[in-house]
Design a protein around this motif. Structure first.
Motif, short mmCIF file in Angstrom:
data_model
loop_
_atom_site.label_atom_id
_atom_site.label_comp_id
_atom_site.label_asym_id
_atom_site.label_seq_id
_atom_site.Cartn_x
_atom_site.Cartn_y
_atom_site.Cartn_z
N LEU A 61 -9.14 -17.62 67.48
CA LEU A 61 -10.17 -16.70 66.99
C LEU A 61 -9.70 -15.97 65.73
O LEU A 61 -10.47 -15.75 64.79
N TYR A 62 -8.43 -15.59 65.71
CA TYR A 62 -7.90 -14.92 64.52
C TYR A 62 -7.92 -15.85 63.32
O TYR A 62 -8.27 -15.45 62.20
N ARG A 65 -11.40 -16.01 61.94
CA ARG A 65 -12.02 -14.69 61.88
C ARG A 65 -13.10 -14.58 60.82
O ARG A 65 -14.06 -13.80 60.98
N ASP A 66 -12.98 -15.34 59.74
CA ASP A 66 -13.99 -15.27 58.69
C ASP A 66 -15.33 -15.88 59.12
O ASP A 66 -16.36 -15.61 58.52
N LEU A 70 -18.32 -9.72 65.11
CA LEU A 70 -17.98 -9.03 66.35
C LEU A 70 -19.19 -8.82 67.24
O LEU A 70 -19.13 -8.98 68.46
#
Length: 437
Positions: A61-62, A65-66, A70
């Protein structure tokens, strides 16, 4: 906004499609093979595998992230249910064991969120289909080895070696009801694979035959009810997809009325239905247990006794169940009553909302969109919500992972977030830089 990725530059490993597929296969294999892993290597090993997958999922997920927002990461009902289960640790009679149960609950929900964002619908179906083909194949092979070649049970796997007598068989899933549940999920998945032509015809037919044979050999009355409910839902969805769009809203309302009448009729004629299935003794055992649980839940009707997931029989309220029945159980044999006992009326409301909203959203998407792959989520939810009336599979392990995954998948469309974005995009300032700032 970020620009389009450079096609000439290779993607980082954690962001690559190949890694996402490997991750999905690992998650499904670890969760569906939980009983076998615990039987062979212990609970700590399985927990370590899940914790490692969560760490990898967080890294994925990191790395992506783009691509994520959220507010769209997880359905509100899923977040609230997991949060309420976590809060129940503070009023649980055994905080340590309750925390352990909640950790597994939250970990599987997190893995479902990751899968929902790194794999699309067809990729999810393909990964699950590949895993279930292997696990069902291993189950059949071990049953043949035990019941025909060696004529000896395999106690640590719970295999009784009864395949020569045409069952019941358990495979590597522990009980015949668990095997029956997995075969229904497998049949849904394999048929969607066949209709989308994502596997060869030979593979699809062999997979369906394998799942069908094991479903029959399981001898589970539950699988008959779940398969029937899922089959009726598939027929209704097939019909709804062919209704003209102008009439579809009224047709959906009529279908809802028919479903309510059908459920009421099934309840009214439950006695002859149970006799037909030959499950009278099993139902008597369940109804006695359910009456006892309703009585116990009245002691803490709103908040419940705290989340444990699987029962811990030496902790209240589970230790009180044998006092009225004279026998112990590993679950409530009903997911709704299990949630009521552990999380109270608040938890039951959130659980029903999670499944109900996920089914409604997934059903509407499958009704409107052409691809058959969109039928996988609502049909799987029908199977999960139906089996929840007879087992607590949807609160732990593979059942909970699938419920959370289907809710995440359904929440990516037909949600308040999507409508809010559409309104912002259509507003006078929605498309300008000033409007976005």
């Amino acid at each position: 906004m970020t620009g389009a990725p450079d096609a000439r530059r290779p993607l980082p490993p954690l962001s690559s499609p190949a890694f996402a597929r490997a991750f999905a296969l690992a998650v499904f294999a670890a969760v569906f093979a939980r009983f076998a892993i615990v039987a062979v290597a212990g609970e700590v090993t399985w927990a370590t595998i899940v914790a490692g997958l969560c760490a990898v999922g967080a890294a994925v997920l990191y790395a992506r992230r783009d691509e994520l927002e959220l507010v769209r990461l997880a359905p509100t009902t899923l977040v609230l249910l997991v949060a309420w289960a976590g809060a129940s640790v503070f009023w649980s009679p055994s905080a340590t064991q309750s925390l352990g149960g909640w950790s597994a609950f939250a970990a599987l929900a997190f893995l479902a969120v990751v899968l929902g964002h790194v794999r699309d619908a067809l990729q999810t179906v393909r990964a699950l289909g590949d895993v279930l083909r292997w696990l069902l194949g291993i189950s059949l092979a071990l049953e043949v080895l035990s019941g025909i070649l060696l004529d000896l049970p395999i106690p640590f796997l719970g295999i009784q070696g009864a395949i020569a007598e045409l069952g019941p068989v358990q495979g590597i899933f522990g009980t015949r009801n668990a095997l029956g549940f997995v075969t229904v999920i497998a049949l849904i998945t394999f048929l969607v694979e066949f209709r989308t032509q994502s596997v060869s015809v030979a593979t699809a037919i062999a997979s369906v035959v394998l799942a069908g044979i094991l479903a029959a050999l399981s001898g589970s009355p539950t699988v008959i009810v779940v398969a029937a409910a899922t089959g009726v839902a598939a027929l209704a969805l097939w019909t709804m997809r062919r209704v003209p769009a102008a009439w579809r809203g009224r047709a959906q309302a009529a279908l809802g009325f028919v479903v309510v009448v059908g459920i009421a009729g099934a309840w009214a004629f439950r006695a002859p239905l149970v006799d037909t299935l030959g499950a009278g003794a099993d139902l008597t055992l369940r109804t006695d247990l359910w009456a006892r649980l309703v009585h116990l839940s009245e002691m803490r009707p709103v908040q419940g006794f705290g989340w444990f997931g699987e029962w811990v029989n030496d902790v209240v309220p589970f230790a009180l169940v044998p006092l009225g029945l004279g026998e112990t159980h590993a679950s409530a044999l009903n997911a709704y009553l299990d949630v009521l006992l552990q999380l109270g009326a608040v938890g039951l409301l959130l659980f029903v909302a999670l499944g109900g909203l996920g089914l409604a959203r997934g059903w509407l998407v499958a009704s409107d969109r052409r691809s058959v792959v969109h039928a996988w989520a609502p049909l799987t939810l029908v199977a999960l919500l139906t089996v929840s009336m007879f087992e607590s599979f949807t609160l732990t392990g593979a059942g909970w992972l699938l419920l959370a995954l289907c809710a995440v998948r359904a929440g990516q469309s037909r949600s308040w977030r999507e409508r809010l974005e559409q309104r912002m995009a259509s507003s006078p300032t929605g498309g300008s830089e000033e409007g976005r700032l």
